[in-house]
Design an enzyme around this catalytic site. Sequence first.
Site, mmCIF file in Angstrom:
data_model
loop_
_atom_site.group_PDB
_atom_site.id
_atom_site.type_symbol
_atom_site.label_atom_id
_atom_site.label_comp_id
_atom_site.label_asym_id
_atom_site.label_seq_id
_atom_site.Cartn_x
_atom_site.Cartn_y
_atom_site.Cartn_z
ATOM 1 N N GLU A 73 55.732 51.334 125.450
ATOM 2 C CA GLU A 73 55.225 52.348 126.369
ATOM 3 C C GLU A 73 54.620 53.521 125.609
ATOM 4 O OE1 GLU A 73 57.004 55.042 130.084
ATOM 5 O OE2 GLU A 73 58.266 53.604 129.029
ATOM 6 N N GLU A 123 52.009 44.649 132.772
ATOM 7 C CA GLU A 123 52.916 45.547 132.059
ATOM 8 C C GLU A 123 52.351 45.981 130.719
ATOM 9 O OE1 GLU A 123 55.960 46.812 133.014
ATOM 10 O OE2 GLU A 123 55.591 45.987 134.998
#
Length: 273
Positions: A119, A97
């Site tokens: 992100e 991730e």
Amino acid sequence: MASFCSLFLSLFVSVLLCLFASQATEARKNPISNLVSKELFDAIFLHKDNTACPARGFYSYDSFIQATRCFPKFGNIGSLITRKREVAAFLAQISHETTGGWPTAPDGPYAWGLCFKEEVSPQSDYCDSTNTQWPCVPGKSYKGRGPIQLSWNYNYGPAGKALGFDGLNNPETVSNNSLIAFKTGLWFWMTVQKPKPSCHDVMVGKYVPTKADLAANRTAGYGLVTNIINGGLECGIAGDGRVNNRIGYFQRYAEVFNVDTGTNLDCENQKSF
């Protein structure tokens, strides 16, 4: 004199017993430090503090260990092999991730976990406006943050409630506070979100498939954990590169922990939840 010596010896033994009892209690309360030393943590996340990583200096060992204290069942259920395998699986998933690796990266692509804390270039603000239980706050983005890349208002809301921060009004906390960041990753890992089981239950053998799970070929194993985390985008696809990357991390970490990975590593034949 004999009486005094006996009293002194009795007190000395009592102190030792208390000391050993305290150490045993601490070991029970915090077993992860027994499985993952700082040296091992640094060896696993070899490049997390590289200058090329935006999260350098953020994901500390101390924050990880402190976060695990809030989830005493994590890495503490079943045999030593089961415990190690679960920890390896968790670290592998958060590595994917947050990866900063690439195929020809120094020390290999699986030495670059925990490189990002949020992100990059999100495609939306991850607001599900139909979810009235956890309503979005105008102007806030619920993009991926932290080691598990927590996303969507319906995750930020309950995670914040469970962990003691305002996830809807202050989602940025997850990328500003190292301890909270690790707690959100463990919260997601340990929490059942029906119809999904928890990743923890899958890895420790407590997953009991429903009829719908059996029909969807959702078989226990590391692949099902991937399905829980991001099955809608990655599962049911033959040879998906993201799934293979998650597997690569797990295989490396399982070797580090000297355990096997178990079966059913991918989810290419599974339907998502």
